[in-house]
Motif scaffolding. Structure first.
Motif, PDB file in Angstrom:
ATOM      1  N   GLU A  17    -119.027  -1.418 -63.113  1.00  0.00           N
ATOM      2  CA  GLU A  17    -119.272  -0.930 -61.586  1.00  0.00           C
ATOM      3  C   GLU A  17    -120.294   0.197 -61.835  1.00  0.00           C
ATOM      4  O   GLU A  17    -121.146   0.341 -60.919  1.00  0.00           O
ATOM      5  CB  GLU A  17    -118.068  -0.701 -61.056  1.00  0.00           C
TER       6      GLU A  17
ATOM      7  N   VAL B 156    -119.091  -7.746 -55.250  1.00  0.00           N
ATOM      8  CA  VAL B 156    -118.585  -8.915 -56.145  1.00  0.00           C
ATOM      9  C   VAL B 156    -118.122 -10.101 -55.882  1.00  0.00           C
ATOM     10  O   VAL B 156    -117.182  -9.978 -55.137  1.00  0.00           O
ATOM     11  CB  VAL B 156    -117.762  -8.014 -57.342  1.00  0.00           C
TER      12      VAL B 156
ATOM     13  N   HIS C 100    -116.702 -12.086 -61.704  1.00  0.00           N
ATOM     14  CA  HIS C 100    -117.191 -11.511 -62.886  1.00  0.00           C
ATOM     15  C   HIS C 100    -116.712 -12.607 -63.909  1.00  0.00           C
ATOM     16  O   HIS C 100    -115.753 -13.402 -64.041  1.00  0.00           O
ATOM     17  CB  HIS C 100    -116.140 -10.426 -63.269  1.00  0.00           C
TER      18      HIS C 100
ATOM     19  N   THR D 188    -122.069 -10.881 -63.414  1.00  0.00           N
ATOM     20  CA  THR D 188    -121.706 -10.547 -62.264  1.00  0.00           C
ATOM     21  C   THR D 188    -122.375 -11.182 -61.292  1.00  0.00           C
ATOM     22  O   THR D 188    -123.506 -11.079 -61.253  1.00  0.00           O
ATOM     23  CB  THR D 188    -121.390  -9.003 -62.111  1.00  0.00           C
TER      24      THR D 188
ATOM     25  N   PHE E 151    -122.997 -11.422 -57.355  1.00  0.00           N
ATOM     26  CA  PHE E 151    -122.770 -10.549 -55.963  1.00  0.00           C
ATOM     27  C   PHE E 151    -123.388 -11.268 -54.917  1.00  0.00           C
ATOM     28  O   PHE E 151    -124.222 -12.130 -55.150  1.00  0.00           O
ATOM     29  CB  PHE E 151    -123.743  -9.079 -56.159  1.00  0.00           C
TER      30      PHE E 151
END
Length: 142
Positions: A36, A62, A65, A114, A116
């Motif tokens: 992060e 997010v 992950h 990740t 998003f």
């Protein structure tokens, strides 16, 4: 350094006592906080900070992950975490990859990706990326 991709955005980290768990190494939740931190620092370097998110009523939140923990980090170790924006549909979704290295021996400790999704802050619902996101994050797309 042996980065997985060219054009890495890199931050330096040090494993501190507060990062260590009962097993004597950096806790996996700490790695997530480092991801992060890296993403925020990279966003700021691209000219997109929390103030911009609030002004635009948009954020990249997010969705997912995926993390491969490959080796442990120990107290006092100096690490480097790289990130890259690797995909964007220029509408709702964007993907980042990460690689955490221990420079002392060149070991990769973690690889992660990740996904998003762009949301409207005021409602929490998915909304199209504003032009500032498309342009800012697009400059870093590798």
């Amino acid at each position: 350094m042996s980065w997985d991709r060219p054009g890495a955005f890199v931050i330096d980290l040090t494993v501190e006592a507060m990062h260590i768990d009962e097993l004597g190494h950096a806790n996996n939740a700490v790695y997530v906080s480092w991801l992060e931190r890296s993403a925020w620092e990279h966003s700021r370097s691209l000219g997109l900070d929390l103030g911009d998110y609030r002004r635009l009523d948009r954020a990249m939140a997010v969705l997912r992950h995926e993390i491969d923990y490959l080796a442990a980090a120990y107290l006092g170790e100096r690490l480097q975490l790289a990130t890259w924006i690797v995909d964007s549909d220029r509408r709702l979704k964007m993907k980042r990859r990460f690689q955490l290295l221990r420079p002392m021996d060149g070991t990769t400790l973690l690889r992660a990706e990740t996904t998003f999704v762009c949301i409207e802050l005021s409602s929490g619902k998915p909304k199209r990326m504003p032009l500032e996101f498309i342009e800012g994050y697009g400059r870093a797309l590798s």
